[in-house]
Design an enzyme around this catalytic site. Structure first.
Site, mmCIF file in Angstrom:
data_model
loop_
_atom_site.group_PDB
_atom_site.id
_atom_site.type_symbol
_atom_site.label_atom_id
_atom_site.label_comp_id
_atom_site.label_asym_id
_atom_site.label_seq_id
_atom_site.Cartn_x
_atom_site.Cartn_y
_atom_site.Cartn_z
ATOM 1 N N TYR A 137 -83.155 13.264 39.805
ATOM 2 C CA TYR A 137 -82.927 13.652 38.406
ATOM 3 C C TYR A 137 -81.586 13.090 37.947
ATOM 4 C CZ TYR A 137 -82.671 16.950 34.395
ATOM 5 O OH TYR A 137 -82.580 17.525 33.149
ATOM 6 N N LYS A 165 -86.235 10.865 37.385
ATOM 7 C CA LYS A 165 -86.307 11.472 36.063
ATOM 8 C C LYS A 165 -85.195 10.860 35.228
ATOM 9 C CE LYS A 165 -86.179 15.787 33.445
ATOM 10 N NZ LYS A 165 -85.909 17.243 33.465
#
Length: 304
Positions: A137, A165
């Site tokens: 992420y 992400k």
């Protein structure tokens, strides 16, 4: 969705709270069922939208267990690792695997702004703690750490790192990452109001926020893009955009929980230090949501 394949729409669900700010596991289960019925491809629990920063490790595991029970094997459940220390994050990853979590979304360690070397070591320690596939992420706007293409190259020898992400807020990063790393990682857009653009540029999936209130519309946009029906996807997306803007800013959790409450009748309660919206802030969000409901598109027009 196959294990380690994070294509599609992955809702980052909110964590429902009772009036006294305790985790409502029945509410979590209801959310999971609602999302699956809306056609999503996985469930992400205890992310930023799930108020990870105010949850204990025990609560996170309980939420993951509840989500797994509600999903009943229909879609994978992923747990977010966003802890202050690497050791706590690694321990949580190991426990997550034991209870049946099928993937992890991992952030750099919280609070301390680590340098590049420290971030990579952190990620490798989390990867070593379980056999689960990992979404890296990257959200430098919110967390102050930018995971660069060079760092991702350094991490590419670890097969558990399967996806990124992409939440930098800069769609140029998508092409830059593809140019630097080819198809080594799946790319997932993590910014709601850049989602269509990101999917067109090559993102494989959408870790979404407003999906919690509007799963069918979110899924329709994703599927239309995959079918190269961009004009139709844009029609829904342009309607959705004022709502998608609610996913941005320091009060995005309050915004989205209020949106859910208006659309679905769920609880808007957040855990302190957050407080529910009041006054002009509440009126502004209500106006956006109510306008969206009045003009909600007929998905049957698009075959959904």
């Amino acid at each position: 969705m196959q294990k380690s394949d994070f294509r599609g729409v992955l809702p980052a669900i909110t964590t429902k709270m009772t009036a006294d700010q305790q985790v409502d596991l029945d509410g979590v289960k209801a959310d999971v069922v609602f999302q699956i019925e809306g056609g999503v491809d996985a469930i992400v629990v205890c992310g930023s939208l799930g108020e990870a920063s105010s949850l204990t490790v025990a609560e996170k595991l309980a939420i993951a267990k509840a989500a797994i029970e509600a999903a009943a094997g229909r879609v994978p459940v992923l747990l977010t690792i966003a802890e202050d220390s690497t050791s706590v994050g690694a321990a949580l990853a190991a426990e997550a695997e034991k209870i049946g979590v099928e993937g992890l979304m991992v952030l750099p360690a919280m609070r301390y702004l680590a340098d590049d070397r420290e971030v990579v070591v952190h990620y490798r320690a989390i990867a070593a703690a379980s056999n689960l596939p990992i979404i890296v992420y990257n959200n430098p706007l919110a967390y102050g750490i930018n995971i660069t293409a060079e760092m991702l190259k350094d991490m590419a020898d670890e097969p558990k790192f399967v996806a990124i992400k992409e939440s930098t807020g800069d769609t140029r990063r998508i092409n830059e990452t593809i140019n630097a790393l080819g198809d080594r990682y799946q790319l997932l857009t993590g910014v709601d109001d850049l989602a269509l653009e990101s999917l067109v540029l090559g993102c494989h999936g959408w870790i979404a926020g407003l999906v919690v209130a509007f799963p069918k519309e979110t899924v329709a946009i994703y599927k239309l893009v995959q079918q190269d029906r961009i004009k139709e996807a844009m029609e829904i997306y342009r309607w959705f955009l004022p709502l998608l803007h609610l996913d941005i800013g320091p009060k995005f959790v309050q915004n989205i929980k209020l949106c859910e409450a208006i659309v679905r009748g769920t609880s808007p309660v957040v855990r302190q230090p957050r407080l529910e919206l009041v006054g002009d802030e509440e009126k502004a969000i209500r106006a956006v949501v109510e306008q969206g409901l009045k003009t909600r598109p007929d998905l049957a027009k698009y075959g959904f």
